[in-house]
Design an enzyme around this catalytic site. Structure first.
Site, short mmCIF file in Angstrom:
data_model
loop_
_atom_site.label_atom_id
_atom_site.label_comp_id
_atom_site.label_asym_id
_atom_site.label_seq_id
_atom_site.Cartn_x
_atom_site.Cartn_y
_atom_site.Cartn_z
N TYR A 115 5.61 -8.39 -6.74
CA TYR A 115 4.36 -9.01 -6.31
C TYR A 115 3.88 -10.05 -7.33
CZ TYR A 115 4.19 -5.16 -2.93
OH TYR A 115 4.48 -4.28 -1.93
N TYR A 142 9.59 7.96 -0.60
CA TYR A 142 9.65 7.10 -1.78
C TYR A 142 8.36 7.21 -2.60
CZ TYR A 142 9.83 2.92 -4.69
OH TYR A 142 9.79 2.05 -5.75
N GLU A 143 7.23 7.28 -1.90
CA GLU A 143 5.94 7.35 -2.58
C GLU A 143 5.55 8.76 -2.98
OE1 GLU A 143 3.07 5.18 -0.23
OE2 GLU A 143 3.90 3.26 -0.90
N GLY A 197 11.68 -8.39 1.73
CA GLY A 197 10.29 -8.18 1.35
C GLY A 197 9.56 -9.51 1.20
#
Length: 173
Positions: A141, A23-24, A107
């Site tokens: 976030y 994913y990164e 999450g």
């Protein structure tokens, strides 16, 4: 449901680390082995701690649910220390929720458990890094009140420069 990781979770944590690296956009950078993860999490002197996010396992076609659950996410963290506050904190190294389980609150539940740990233990900070292109994570976030530390720039010493600096210490120590 959020629970502490167990030794039996190491293979799935390892698999999800590989998924996170994909994913990164850094699939070749994830080099940790299951043995290394096991030692870090459950060895003689564990320095890393893990949480697992689970959801009920999907029943097989034509059957009722078994009550079993399956891991869909994880958080790996370690203690850090602030010389300014004089207290430990949590540094979240990795947080990952599998794509099919995103949007299910996993999450947030993982971060909430880390916040609970901080408050319970008197830690004043929970910190982590996020890639600047990861807009969905940044938005998430921000939605829970996390603030960007834009005035700080992360630095990393690795590979040959790390070895060269170590050699300097050996020579001049």
């Amino acid at each position: 449901m959020i629970r502490p990781a167990t030794p039996a979770d190491v293979p799935v944590i390892h698999a999800m680390i590989r998924e996170l690296a994909e994913y990164e956009r850094e699939p070749d950078a994830a080099k940790a082995t299951e043995e290394q993860l096991h030692d870090a999490l459950f060895g003689t002197h564990p320095a890393v701690f893990g949480l697992i996010a689970e959801q009920p396992a999907a029943p097989a076609a034509g059957t009722a649910g078994s009550g079993a659950s399956e891991p869909v996410g994880f958080a790996l963290w370690f203690r850090n220390f602030s010389t300014w506050t004089g207290t430990h904190g949590v540094y979240l190294e990795d947080l990952y929720v599998r794509p099919e389980a995103r949007g299910g609150g996993h999450g947030k539940a993982l971060l909430a458990e880390l916040a609970r740990i901080c408050v319970e233990r008197g830690y004043e900070r929970c910190e982590w890094a996020v890639l600047d292109w990861n807009a969905p994570s940044i938005a998430f976030y921000e939605s829970i009140g996390a603030k960007a530390m834009d005035e700080w720039t992360v630095r990393r010493l690795t590979g040959a420069p790390l070895r060269e600096l170590a050699a300097f210490a050996e020579k001049n120590g």
